[in-house]
Design a protein around this motif. Structure first.
Motif, PDB file in Angstrom:
ATOM      1  N   GLU A 161       0.825  -1.203   0.000  1.00  0.00           N
ATOM      2  CA  GLU A 161       0.000   0.000   0.000  1.00  0.00           C
ATOM      3  C   GLU A 161       0.864   1.260   0.000  1.00  0.00           C
ATOM      4  O   GLU A 161       0.552   2.246  -0.681  1.00  0.00           O
ATOM      5  CB  GLU A 161      -0.900   0.013   1.241  1.00  0.00           C
ATOM      6  CG  GLU A 161      -1.831  -1.167   1.379  1.00  0.00           C
ATOM      7  CD  GLU A 161      -2.412  -1.245   2.781  1.00  0.00           C
ATOM      8  OE1 GLU A 161      -2.342  -0.229   3.516  1.00  0.00           O
ATOM      9  OE2 GLU A 161      -2.928  -2.314   3.155  1.00  0.00           O
ATOM     10  N   LYS A 162       1.937   1.230   0.803  1.00  0.00           N
ATOM     11  CA  LYS A 162       2.803   2.398   0.957  1.00  0.00           C
ATOM     12  C   LYS A 162       4.261   1.950   0.908  1.00  0.00           C
ATOM     13  O   LYS A 162       4.603   0.858   1.372  1.00  0.00           O
ATOM     14  CB  LYS A 162       2.556   3.105   2.300  1.00  0.00           C
ATOM     15  CG  LYS A 162       1.150   3.663   2.497  1.00  0.00           C
ATOM     16  CD  LYS A 162       0.994   4.214   3.919  1.00  0.00           C
ATOM     17  CE  LYS A 162      -0.428   4.674   4.208  1.00  0.00           C
ATOM     18  NZ  LYS A 162      -0.730   5.966   3.563  1.00  0.00           N
ATOM     19  N   SER A 188      12.436   6.082  -8.435  1.00  0.00           N
ATOM     20  CA  SER A 188      11.042   6.488  -8.269  1.00  0.00           C
ATOM     21  C   SER A 188      10.267   6.400  -9.588  1.00  0.00           C
ATOM     22  O   SER A 188       9.039   6.233  -9.576  1.00  0.00           O
ATOM     23  CB  SER A 188      10.963   7.907  -7.708  1.00  0.00           C
ATOM     24  OG  SER A 188      11.403   8.866  -8.658  1.00  0.00           O
ATOM     25  N   LEU A 232       8.395   3.161  -9.730  1.00  0.00           N
ATOM     26  CA  LEU A 232       7.199   3.153  -8.892  1.00  0.00           C
ATOM     27  C   LEU A 232       6.081   3.968  -9.527  1.00  0.00           C
ATOM     28  O   LEU A 232       4.908   3.553  -9.520  1.00  0.00           O
ATOM     29  CB  LEU A 232       7.533   3.696  -7.503  1.00  0.00           C
ATOM     30  CG  LEU A 232       8.397   2.791  -6.617  1.00  0.00           C
ATOM     31  CD1 LEU A 232       8.827   3.528  -5.363  1.00  0.00           C
ATOM     32  CD2 LEU A 232       7.644   1.508  -6.261  1.00  0.00           C
ATOM     33  N   ARG A 233       6.433   5.111 -10.083  1.00  0.00           N
ATOM     34  CA  ARG A 233       5.410   5.942 -10.728  1.00  0.00           C
ATOM     35  C   ARG A 233       4.794   5.222 -11.916  1.00  0.00           C
ATOM     36  O   ARG A 233       3.572   5.270 -12.133  1.00  0.00           O
ATOM     37  CB  ARG A 233       6.032   7.275 -11.149  1.00  0.00           C
ATOM     38  CG  ARG A 233       6.228   8.244  -9.986  1.00  0.00           C
ATOM     39  CD  ARG A 233       7.087   9.411 -10.384  1.00  0.00           C
ATOM     40  NE  ARG A 233       6.914  10.545  -9.479  1.00  0.00           N
ATOM     41  CZ  ARG A 233       7.826  11.482  -9.298  1.00  0.00           C
ATOM     42  NH1 ARG A 233       8.970  11.445  -9.948  1.00  0.00           N
ATOM     43  NH2 ARG A 233       7.594  12.482  -8.464  1.00  0.00           N
ATOM     44  N   TYR A 240       2.162   4.179  -8.613  1.00  0.00           N
ATOM     45  CA  TYR A 240       2.369   4.859  -7.338  1.00  0.00           C
ATOM     46  C   TYR A 240       2.590   6.359  -7.576  1.00  0.00           C
ATOM     47  O   TYR A 240       3.069   6.764  -8.645  1.00  0.00           O
ATOM     48  CB  TYR A 240       3.594   4.291  -6.611  1.00  0.00           C
ATOM     49  CG  TYR A 240       3.367   2.912  -6.029  1.00  0.00           C
ATOM     50  CD1 TYR A 240       3.010   2.742  -4.704  1.00  0.00           C
ATOM     51  CD2 TYR A 240       3.519   1.777  -6.823  1.00  0.00           C
ATOM     52  CE1 TYR A 240       2.811   1.467  -4.168  1.00  0.00           C
ATOM     53  CE2 TYR A 240       3.308   0.503  -6.305  1.00  0.00           C
ATOM     54  CZ  TYR A 240       2.957   0.365  -4.978  1.00  0.00           C
ATOM     55  OH  TYR A 240       2.758  -0.883  -4.449  1.00  0.00           O
ATOM     56  N   HIS A 241       2.261   7.161  -6.589  1.00  0.00           N
ATOM     57  CA  HIS A 241       2.541   8.588  -6.668  1.00  0.00           C
ATOM     58  C   HIS A 241       3.253   9.031  -5.391  1.00  0.00           C
ATOM     59  O   HIS A 241       3.154   8.370  -4.348  1.00  0.00           O
ATOM     60  CB  HIS A 241       1.255   9.398  -6.861  1.00  0.00           C
ATOM     61  CG  HIS A 241       0.361   9.395  -5.659  1.00  0.00           C
ATOM     62  ND1 HIS A 241      -0.528   8.369  -5.385  1.00  0.00           N
ATOM     63  CD2 HIS A 241       0.207  10.296  -4.643  1.00  0.00           C
ATOM     64  CE1 HIS A 241      -1.178   8.631  -4.269  1.00  0.00           C
ATOM     65  NE2 HIS A 241      -0.757   9.793  -3.788  1.00  0.00           N
ATOM     66  N   PHE A 271       5.622   6.917  -1.096  1.00  0.00           N
ATOM     67  CA  PHE A 271       4.881   6.545  -2.301  1.00  0.00           C
ATOM     68  C   PHE A 271       3.621   5.785  -1.889  1.00  0.00           C
ATOM     69  O   PHE A 271       3.665   4.889  -1.053  1.00  0.00           O
ATOM     70  CB  PHE A 271       5.731   5.641  -3.199  1.00  0.00           C
ATOM     71  CG  PHE A 271       6.978   6.293  -3.730  1.00  0.00           C
ATOM     72  CD1 PHE A 271       6.969   6.921  -4.966  1.00  0.00           C
ATOM     73  CD2 PHE A 271       8.151   6.291  -2.993  1.00  0.00           C
ATOM     74  CE1 PHE A 271       8.124   7.533  -5.467  1.00  0.00           C
ATOM     75  CE2 PHE A 271       9.308   6.887  -3.473  1.00  0.00           C
ATOM     76  CZ  PHE A 271       9.285   7.508  -4.712  1.00  0.00           C
ATOM     77  N   GLU A 272       2.505   6.192  -2.475  1.00  0.00           N
ATOM     78  CA  GLU A 272       1.253   5.514  -2.212  1.00  0.00           C
ATOM     79  C   GLU A 272       0.681   4.980  -3.517  1.00  0.00           C
ATOM     80  O   GLU A 272       0.835   5.606  -4.576  1.00  0.00           O
ATOM     81  CB  GLU A 272       0.255   6.466  -1.535  1.00  0.00           C
ATOM     82  CG  GLU A 272       0.688   6.881  -0.145  1.00  0.00           C
ATOM     83  CD  GLU A 272      -0.346   7.747   0.544  1.00  0.00           C
ATOM     84  OE1 GLU A 272      -1.239   8.271  -0.146  1.00  0.00           O
ATOM     85  OE2 GLU A 272      -0.251   7.930   1.777  1.00  0.00           O
ATOM     86  N   ARG A 273      -0.021   3.868  -3.436  1.00  0.00           N
ATOM     87  CA  ARG A 273      -0.555   3.221  -4.628  1.00  0.00           C
ATOM     88  C   ARG A 273      -1.904   3.832  -4.992  1.00  0.00           C
ATOM     89  O   ARG A 273      -2.738   4.070  -4.125  1.00  0.00           O
ATOM     90  CB  ARG A 273      -0.705   1.732  -4.347  1.00  0.00           C
ATOM     91  CG  ARG A 273      -0.991   0.882  -5.579  1.00  0.00           C
ATOM     92  CD  ARG A 273      -1.025  -0.595  -5.206  1.00  0.00           C
ATOM     93  NE  ARG A 273      -2.028  -0.849  -4.175  1.00  0.00           N
ATOM     94  CZ  ARG A 273      -2.036  -1.934  -3.411  1.00  0.00           C
ATOM     95  NH1 ARG A 273      -1.096  -2.821  -3.526  1.00  0.00           N
ATOM     96  NH2 ARG A 273      -3.001  -2.108  -2.525  1.00  0.00           N
TER      97      ARG A 273
END
Length: 432
Positions: free
Chosen positions: A382-383, A398, A401-402, A406-407, A429-431
């Motif tokens: 999730e995080k 990053s 992940l983006r 994720y942002h 980073f959160e999904r």
């Protein structure tokens, strides 16, 4: 990835130019424009007009050295250390603390293409709890020189004070010099490493040949009189304790013991804030299963274990894994497991790799975490909190992940090393 100017490139020109500095880069160098080209000027501050001699002139950028300042920035301050400008330890003591933090935050924002949401800082002076002092007997004066290297050189700067050291360590500089100067084996000493643990200072003395009994007695007397734990290092692999207790420090109310050679964060106060912020960002719940990559001896792992259902810490240095296990046992934490693994290799078949982790923290070295980013995405937490000592590799990693959805929900600049060019950071980073 950002491209940084390297001061080691070959000199090509000596032209004098007059420019106005527009900004600072993350290393504290002034940045100006001349004939459409970016010019890096160490020692110059935004708003200052300077005459500077071009040291190098490359196709896309140049470097120059100030020959005369035509005006002073209101952000220019008097360096506190008399060795500043010669010693290579600090690069920004002439810059106000506010401007130092702003320029680093702006550099991080540019590299991450994201607004910095927070600056985490502590005292700008007396913060450094570890120092490695080179030792050398000057051939002419036969006096012991003790200090740090010059910028871009192996030459030793003879240090008599260092205001970025914690006061207890700075106070040891003069008596330590006197003690070491009186040793028979003074010419066979390599370096002295000072560390301020929460239970008192310690010293590791590297010596290149066996110490005579008279020297050992003097060193023991010095350590007792200054309440200093003493360790001797006859080579890079051996470390023997002469006197004093094993060092430890507190993190989130836990006591973490460490070896004098183990990595610990140099800035203790910022480290405490960093751990607290990571815990808050991850919002650890009692049912969470957390993965801590590049975990060291448990700086984040053990505080995470106080809150989560279970935590797995993975580290590439076997000695730190053993220390993490010892620290977990000493703090009666039974829901944490440590694994030794090379995180630059394929980890998919590791015994910990397939578990259902809800949240992940990683704190890699300067090279970043390219080897595990795809696996983190596969685990789909999730995080993710990424703690970084190199914004270039943070920006690179990053992007994966983006691309996976994720942002960046939070981005902080950590002022871990005031007055230097080091830029530390952490991102949440959160999904979705």
């Amino acid at each position: 990835m950002a491209q940084f100017y390297s001061a080691k490139r070959r000199v090509t020109t000596r032209q004098i130019i007059t420019v106005t500095v527009n900004s600072l880069d993350s290393f504290g160098q002034g940045v100006a424009k001349h004939n459409g080209k970016t010019v890096f000027i160490p020692g110059a501050l935004p708003g200052e007009q300077v005459e500077a001699r071009l040291e190098e002139d490359k196709r896309h950028f140049a470097s120059a050295r100030v020959t005369r300042r035509l005006n002073d920035s209101p952000q220019r301050v008097a360096p506190r250390c008399p060795h500043f400008g010669v010693c290579g330890g600090c690069q920004q003591q002439h810059v106000s603390e506010t401007l130092q933090q702003q320029s680093k935050a702006q550099a991080l924002s540019r590299m991450m293409k994201q607004e910095v949401t927070d600056i985490i800082s502590g005292p700008a002076w007396g913060y450094r709890r570890r120092a490695r002092l080179g030792l050398n007997v000057a051939p002419r004066s036969q006096a012991l020189h003790m200090g740090f290297r010059k910028a871009g050189s192996n030459d030793l700067v003879d240090i008599h004070q260092c205001p970025v050291l914690v006061p207890q360590l700075e106070a040891l500089l003069a008596p330590l010099r006197e003690c070491l100067s009186g040793l028979q084996s003074v010419r066979r000493l390599g370096h002295a490493e000072l560390v301020m643990a929460d239970n008192g200072p310690l010293m590791v003395l590297r010596h290149l040949s066996p110490l005579p009994d008279a020297d050992l007695q003097k060193l023991e007397q010095f350590s007792h009189s200054h309440q200093l734990a003493l360790f001797l290092a006859p080579d890079s692999e051996i470390l023997s304790r002469v006197c004093g207790d094993s060092p430890w420090y507190e993190s989130d109310g836990l006591r973490l013991s460490f070896s004098p050679r183990d990595f610990i964060q140099v800035n203790g106060q910022v480290n405490q804030q960093m751990v607290a912020r990571a815990l808050a960002w991850l919002d650890i719940q009692p049912a969470d299963r957390v993965l801590d990559l590049f975990c060291g001896m448990g700086n984040f792992t053990l505080p995470l274990a106080r809150r989560a259902a279970s935590v797995v810490g993975v580290e590439g240095v076997a000695a730190l894994v053993a220390k993490g296990e010892d620290n977990a046992a000493a703090n009666a934490l039974k829901n944490v497991t440590f694994f030794h693994a090379n995180l630059e290799e394929d980890v998919t078949r590791q015994p910990w790799a397939g578990r259902g982790f809800t949240k992940i923290l990683l704190d890699p070295a300067r090279a970043g975490a390219a080897g595990v980013m795809q696996h983190i995405i596969t685990l789909a937490p999730e995080k993710v909190v990424y703690v970084s000592c190199n914004p270039s590799t943070l920006a690179r990693d990053s992007e994966q992940l983006r691309a996976a959805g994720y942002h960046v929900a939070q981005l902080a600049m950590l002022d871990m090393f005031p007055h230097t060019g080091h830029l530390e950071s952490m991102a949440l980073f959160e999904r979705g």
